[in-house]
Scaffold this motif. Structure first.
Motif, mmCIF file in Angstrom:
data_model
loop_
_atom_site.group_PDB
_atom_site.id
_atom_site.type_symbol
_atom_site.label_atom_id
_atom_site.label_comp_id
_atom_site.label_asym_id
_atom_site.label_seq_id
_atom_site.Cartn_x
_atom_site.Cartn_y
_atom_site.Cartn_z
ATOM 1 N N ALA A 109 0.835 -1.208 0.000
ATOM 2 C CA ALA A 109 0.000 0.000 0.000
ATOM 3 C C ALA A 109 0.868 1.256 0.000
ATOM 4 O O ALA A 109 0.570 2.247 -0.697
ATOM 5 C CB ALA A 109 -0.933 -0.015 1.213
ATOM 6 N N GLU A 110 1.953 1.257 0.791
ATOM 7 C CA GLU A 110 2.854 2.414 0.805
ATOM 8 C C GLU A 110 3.473 2.641 -0.572
ATOM 9 O O GLU A 110 3.574 3.777 -1.057
ATOM 10 C CB GLU A 110 3.950 2.200 1.843
ATOM 11 C CG GLU A 110 3.450 2.206 3.279
ATOM 12 C CD GLU A 110 4.568 1.912 4.262
ATOM 13 O OE1 GLU A 110 5.726 1.741 3.802
ATOM 14 O OE2 GLU A 110 4.299 1.831 5.476
ATOM 15 N N LEU A 111 3.915 1.564 -1.210
ATOM 16 C CA LEU A 111 4.509 1.695 -2.543
ATOM 17 C C LEU A 111 3.489 2.229 -3.544
ATOM 18 O O LEU A 111 3.831 3.017 -4.439
ATOM 19 C CB LEU A 111 5.064 0.348 -3.005
ATOM 20 C CG LEU A 111 6.288 -0.157 -2.251
ATOM 21 C CD1 LEU A 111 6.665 -1.558 -2.728
ATOM 22 C CD2 LEU A 111 7.484 0.778 -2.482
ATOM 23 N N ALA A 112 2.240 1.778 -3.431
ATOM 24 C CA ALA A 112 1.207 2.280 -4.346
ATOM 25 C C ALA A 112 1.023 3.785 -4.177
ATOM 26 O O ALA A 112 0.882 4.529 -5.164
ATOM 27 C CB ALA A 112 -0.108 1.535 -4.102
ATOM 28 N N GLY A 113 1.033 4.269 -2.919
ATOM 29 C CA GLY A 113 0.921 5.697 -2.696
ATOM 30 C C GLY A 113 2.104 6.475 -3.254
ATOM 31 O O GLY A 113 1.938 7.550 -3.855
ATOM 32 N N GLU A 114 3.328 5.923 -3.082
ATOM 33 C CA GLU A 114 4.504 6.593 -3.615
ATOM 34 C C GLU A 114 4.473 6.642 -5.137
ATOM 35 O O GLU A 114 4.838 7.659 -5.754
ATOM 36 C CB GLU A 114 5.761 5.875 -3.129
ATOM 37 C CG GLU A 114 5.982 5.975 -1.625
ATOM 38 C CD GLU A 114 7.198 5.183 -1.177
ATOM 39 O OE1 GLU A 114 7.888 4.633 -2.059
ATOM 40 O OE2 GLU A 114 7.445 5.111 0.043
ATOM 41 N N ILE A 115 4.035 5.552 -5.765
ATOM 42 C CA ILE A 115 3.948 5.527 -7.238
ATOM 43 C C ILE A 115 2.926 6.546 -7.737
ATOM 44 O O ILE A 115 3.146 7.251 -8.736
ATOM 45 C CB ILE A 115 3.596 4.101 -7.713
ATOM 46 C CG1 ILE A 115 4.765 3.145 -7.424
ATOM 47 C CG2 ILE A 115 3.262 4.093 -9.206
ATOM 48 C CD1 ILE A 115 4.450 1.694 -7.720
ATOM 49 N N ALA A 116 1.798 6.659 -7.033
ATOM 50 C CA ALA A 116 0.776 7.643 -7.440
ATOM 51 C C ALA A 116 1.317 9.067 -7.319
ATOM 52 O O ALA A 116 1.074 9.926 -8.186
ATOM 53 C CB ALA A 116 -0.477 7.462 -6.592
ATOM 54 N N ALA A 117 2.074 9.345 -6.250
ATOM 55 C CA ALA A 117 2.642 10.685 -6.083
ATOM 56 C C ALA A 117 3.661 10.994 -7.180
ATOM 57 O O ALA A 117 3.698 12.107 -7.731
ATOM 58 C CB ALA A 117 3.281 10.806 -4.699
ATOM 59 N N LEU A 118 4.511 10.011 -7.508
ATOM 60 C CA LEU A 118 5.484 10.216 -8.585
ATOM 61 C C LEU A 118 4.800 10.446 -9.922
ATOM 62 O O LEU A 118 5.236 11.277 -10.728
ATOM 63 C CB LEU A 118 6.426 9.012 -8.657
ATOM 64 C CG LEU A 118 7.454 8.880 -7.526
ATOM 65 C CD1 LEU A 118 8.207 7.547 -7.654
ATOM 66 C CD2 LEU A 118 8.448 10.035 -7.583
ATOM 67 N N ARG A 119 3.733 9.679 -10.155
ATOM 68 C CA ARG A 119 3.014 9.861 -11.434
ATOM 69 C C ARG A 119 2.410 11.253 -11.526
ATOM 70 O O ARG A 119 2.428 11.894 -12.598
ATOM 71 C CB ARG A 119 1.932 8.797 -11.554
ATOM 72 C CG ARG A 119 1.158 8.829 -12.851
ATOM 73 C CD ARG A 119 0.243 7.629 -12.942
ATOM 74 N NE ARG A 119 1.024 6.396 -12.970
ATOM 75 C CZ ARG A 119 0.470 5.182 -12.857
ATOM 76 N NH1 ARG A 119 -0.842 5.051 -12.699
ATOM 77 N NH2 ARG A 119 1.233 4.113 -12.899
ATOM 78 N N ALA A 120 1.888 11.783 -10.412
ATOM 79 C CA ALA A 120 1.313 13.130 -10.428
ATOM 80 C C ALA A 120 2.393 14.173 -10.705
ATOM 81 O O ALA A 120 2.173 15.146 -11.453
ATOM 82 C CB ALA A 120 0.622 13.402 -9.092
ATOM 83 N N ARG A 121 3.589 14.002 -10.108
ATOM 84 C CA ARG A 121 4.674 14.949 -10.352
ATOM 85 C C ARG A 121 5.129 14.890 -11.805
ATOM 86 O O ARG A 121 5.427 15.931 -12.429
ATOM 87 C CB ARG A 121 5.845 14.633 -9.422
ATOM 88 C CG ARG A 121 5.539 14.926 -7.959
ATOM 89 C CD ARG A 121 6.678 14.498 -7.047
ATOM 90 N NE ARG A 121 7.897 15.232 -7.391
ATOM 91 C CZ ARG A 121 9.086 14.983 -6.830
ATOM 92 N NH1 ARG A 121 9.193 14.005 -5.927
ATOM 93 N NH2 ARG A 121 10.136 15.694 -7.184
ATOM 94 N N LEU A 122 5.211 13.697 -12.383
ATOM 95 C CA LEU A 122 5.604 13.582 -13.792
ATOM 96 C C LEU A 122 4.576 14.242 -14.706
ATOM 97 O O LEU A 122 4.926 14.883 -15.707
ATOM 98 C CB LEU A 122 5.786 12.101 -14.161
ATOM 99 C CG LEU A 122 6.994 11.399 -13.526
ATOM 100 C CD1 LEU A 122 6.978 9.914 -13.881
ATOM 101 C CD2 LEU A 122 8.290 12.035 -14.045
ATOM 102 N N ASP A 123 3.294 14.064 -14.396
ATOM 103 C CA ASP A 123 2.262 14.709 -15.218
ATOM 104 C C ASP A 123 2.388 16.228 -15.144
ATOM 105 O O ASP A 123 2.234 16.938 -16.149
ATOM 106 C CB ASP A 123 0.871 14.273 -14.743
ATOM 107 C CG ASP A 123 0.599 12.811 -15.017
ATOM 108 O OD1 ASP A 123 1.320 12.233 -15.862
ATOM 109 O OD2 ASP A 123 -0.303 12.225 -14.373
#
Length: 407
Positions: A109-123
């Motif tokens: 779950a923590e990794l999923a949250g980190e991946i979502a945050a990184l994806r938002a920054r890349l967008d």
């Protein structure tokens, strides 16, 4: 639990044992532990445990397959009674919750949250800097300046991971190397394992020497050799003390009846082959993985009869790989905690696996070494027989301390 044995067959074997496979079905509520095989061995019953890794018997009419490593002298005996002793019923408990699963789920779950945050920054970066390096459509240019294109980033070189073809080539090279080593020398992986087992057995053998050189062992040997329950200290007793040969015979009987399968008995030295090996009790598969094994039912050095010893030729140290190189008159020495015994080779012969005549008593003390023949096959057996020419007592049999074994 009702056992329906549908079929029994020979499923292989090795030096000194045959693998018996029983198949059938078991009726009744399970599960049960695998059964034990009871085989009549003269006036007693031999209990043969199933081979390691045998699965539990589920019951309910489900089929089962159980393998037993049966000593050769029991496997070929005509008219022997065989019985199955059912194992205990196994309790079926609900699996306990594993806290590791909860920790893994939380980490996922923590990794999923980190991946979502990184994806938002890349967008956000993709919107702020167009791919062509120009000015963003919604970002006003600073007054009095011209847009400056941003050059593309250079990709740093990364080491390439080995692909599947490279891994397959490496695995093939290892397999070929193992096969070449087995043909030229011996199987290397099992040889390393057997060497470690021999090192551990050497330490156990030194402790066994010390135990059989103690005053208590000397008194017990004298009592057993003279046929009394305890040593007599009466000064009026005029009977002569037991001879060293009688002491060695008594200590050999004690060692034979108190040593469990796979435990050390003595040391085998073949000067012509420049080999030293610790001998263990038994010739089952687990015993022969450690070193040469002593046949159950044959004599120990110092006792009347034939001393039978089996060993591998290509695996687990291959102690008897060059057994065919021995010639008539070559010496063989066996050092036991109670004596040193020297034999001279009489001859070599090739027999079938069912021919155990070389292990029978012949009215004199002798030695029989057996192994599979030819190399890489269990089709036949090679047997080297040797006659006893000298027996030197040591430890309690000699009335003194045992000398240290050579390293």
């Amino acid at each position: 639990m009702t056992w329906d044995v549908a079929h029994a067959e020979w499923a292989g074997g090795g030096p000194g044992y045959a693998l018996v496979r029983l198949t059938g079905a078991a009726r009744g509520p399970g599960p049960f532990a695998p059964p034990t095989l009871l085989v009549a061995d003269g006036a007693r019953w031999a209990r043969i445990a199933p081979e390691p890794g045998t699965r539990a018997i589920t019951g309910g009419g489900a089929p089962f397959v159980v393998d037993f490593a049966l000593p050769l002298h029991l496997a070929i005996e005509d008219g022997a009674d065989w019985w199955l002793e059912p194992g205990p019923r196994l309790a079926v408990a609900d699996p306990a919750p594993d806290p590791r699963i909860d920790r893994i789920a939380a980490r996922v779950a923590e990794l999923a949250g980190e991946i979502a945050a990184l994806r938002a920054r890349l967008d956000a970066v993709a919107v702020a800097v167009p791919p062509d390096g120009g000015t963003p459509p919604d970002a006003p240019a600073p007054a009095g300046t011209a847009p400056v294109p941003v050059p593309p980033r250079r990709h740093r070189l990364r080491p390439r991971r080995p692909g599947l073809p490279a891994l397959l080539v490496a695995a093939g090279a290892l397999a070929v190397g193992d096969a070449v080593a087995t043909v030229v020398w011996q199987e290397p992986v099992s040889a390393l394992w057997a060497a470690r087992q021999q090192d551990a057995l050497e330490g156990d053998l030194h402790r066994l020497d010390a135990a059989y050189a103690s005053p208590a062992a000397s008194a017990a040997a004298a009592a057993a050799a003279s046929g009394t329950a305890t040593p007599q200290n009466d000064s009026s007793q005029t009977a002569p003390p037991p001879s060293p040969a009688a002491r060695m015979r008594a200590l050999a009987h004690t060692l034979e009846t108190t040593t469990k399968s796979g435990r050390p008995l003595g040391e085998l030295h073949i000067p012509h082959l420049d080999d030293h090996y610790v001998i263990v009790a038994g010739t089952g598969a687990s015993s022969l993985r450690k070193g040469p094994g002593h046949y159950d039912g044959t004599a120990l050095p110092g006792e009347p009869g034939t001393v039978g010893i089996a060993g591998h030729r290509t695996t687990y140290g291959a102690p008897f790989r060059h057994l065919d190189a021995l010639r008539r008159g070559d010496p063989i020495t066996i050092t036991m905690p109670y004596g040193t015994f020297t034999y001279k080779v009489e001859g070599t012969r090739i027999v079938t696996p069912s021919d155990v005549s070389a292990l029978r008593a012949v009215g004199r003390q002798r030695l029989a070494l057996t192994a599979c023949h030819p190399l890489y096959s269990a089709k036949q057996r090679i047997v080297v027989t040797a006659a006893l020419v000298r027996a030197t007592p040591r430890g309690a049999a000699a009335g003194g301390a045992a000398r240290a074994r050579p390293a």
